[in-house]
Design an enzyme around this catalytic site. Sequence first.
Site, PDB file in Angstrom:
ATOM      1  CD  GLU A   1     -10.622   5.069   2.050  1.00  0.00           C
ATOM      2  OE1 GLU A   1     -10.140   3.844   1.961  1.00  0.00           O
ATOM      3  OE2 GLU A   1     -11.546   5.219   2.199  1.00  0.00           O
TER       4      GLU A   1
ATOM      5  NE  ARG B   1      -2.137  -8.955  -4.053  1.00  0.00           N
ATOM      6  CZ  ARG B   1      -2.236  -8.450  -2.630  1.00  0.00           C
ATOM      7  NH1 ARG B   1      -2.259  -9.422  -1.749  1.00  0.00           N
ATOM      8  NH2 ARG B   1      -2.723  -7.229  -2.689  1.00  0.00           N
TER       9      ARG B   1
HETATM   10  P1  AMP Z   1      -2.042   1.551  -4.850  1.00  0.00           P
HETATM   11  O1  AMP Z   1      -1.193   2.069  -4.059  1.00  0.00           O
HETATM   12  O2  AMP Z   1      -3.568   2.206  -4.263  1.00  0.00           O
HETATM   13  O3  AMP Z   1      -2.290   1.585  -6.280  1.00  0.00           O
HETATM   14  O4  AMP Z   1      -2.407   0.078  -4.314  1.00  0.00           O
HETATM   15  C1  AMP Z   1      -1.601  -0.859  -5.190  1.00  0.00           C
HETATM   16  C2  AMP Z   1      -1.538  -2.076  -4.005  1.00  0.00           C
HETATM   17  O5  AMP Z   1      -2.280  -2.340  -3.218  1.00  0.00           O
HETATM   18  C3  AMP Z   1      -1.313  -3.343  -4.860  1.00  0.00           C
HETATM   19  O6  AMP Z   1       0.169  -4.013  -4.291  1.00  0.00           O
HETATM   20  C4  AMP Z   1      -2.079  -4.216  -4.748  1.00  0.00           C
HETATM   21  O7  AMP Z   1      -1.826  -5.398  -4.723  1.00  0.00           O
HETATM   22  C5  AMP Z   1      -2.784  -3.626  -3.429  1.00  0.00           C
HETATM   23  N1  AMP Z   1      -4.563  -3.438  -3.836  1.00  0.00           N
HETATM   24  C6  AMP Z   1      -5.197  -2.465  -3.786  1.00  0.00           C
HETATM   25  N2  AMP Z   1      -6.469  -2.425  -4.103  1.00  0.00           N
HETATM   26  C7  AMP Z   1      -6.615  -3.930  -4.126  1.00  0.00           C
HETATM   27  C8  AMP Z   1      -7.762  -4.542  -4.776  1.00  0.00           C
HETATM   28  N3  AMP Z   1      -9.021  -4.342  -4.755  1.00  0.00           N
HETATM   29  N4  AMP Z   1      -7.397  -6.144  -4.769  1.00  0.00           N
HETATM   30  C9  AMP Z   1      -6.343  -6.405  -4.733  1.00  0.00           C
HETATM   31  N5  AMP Z   1      -5.040  -5.828  -4.022  1.00  0.00           N
HETATM   32  C10 AMP Z   1      -5.402  -4.344  -4.140  1.00  0.00           C
END
Ligand code: AMP
Length: 180
Positions: free
Chosen positions: A104, A67
């Site tokens: 996780e 995205r």
């Molecule tokens: P992180 O590495 O944990 O910061 O996760 C970020 C990635 O996971 C991004 O590419 C987001 O598009 C996706 N992502 C994580 N949590 C969500 C959420 N609650 N809603 C939409 N996309 C999420």
Amino acid sequence: MEKVDQSIKEYIKENIRTVNDFPKKGIQFKDITTLLQDKRALELTSYMLSKPFRHHNIDCVVGLESRGFLFGTNLAMDLNAGFVPVRKPGKLPAASISETYALEYGEDSVELHKDAIPENARVLIHDDLIATGGTAAAATRLVKRLGGEVVGYSFIIELSFLEGRKMLEDSTQIESILIE
Ligand code: AMP
């Protein structure tokens, strides 16, 4: 904050759909397809993403799969920069480098073409959302290994309760349109 920015943020927020229990139970998924399909929300989001970085002489916007690709190329054009994709394993066709990060349960990795970032390039990392910050931190390591300088991060949504900011470079500018 300017009053007009506040009303823009409210409009952007209204156009993001929260889907409960997707992709698994307990996750509140922030769905930006509803934002993309509304022409005003699309334009205002693009405007708000580029605004803080207009005078930062960005050479490359690095967008995170998948995205981060949706607004990433437009953000690059607005900043008079190039666009570079960071992809999931096995998707990039030419010689690439890889970084692993913790999930996780288990781990994941992201990849970058070896020749994608010129030495000392000023890089802006962009994704739709920052949650734990693991993906953006791994992308930072990729950029630095190639000699690029990460000068900022740009997100549409920040899930602040997950404290993803702490995973990112202290000295850089982190901009999220909406902080939840
Ligand atoms: P992180 O590495 O944990 O910061 O996760 C970020 C990635 O996971 C991004 O590419 C987001 O598009 C996706 N992502 C994580 N949590 C969500 C959420 N609650 N809603 C939409 N996309 C999420």
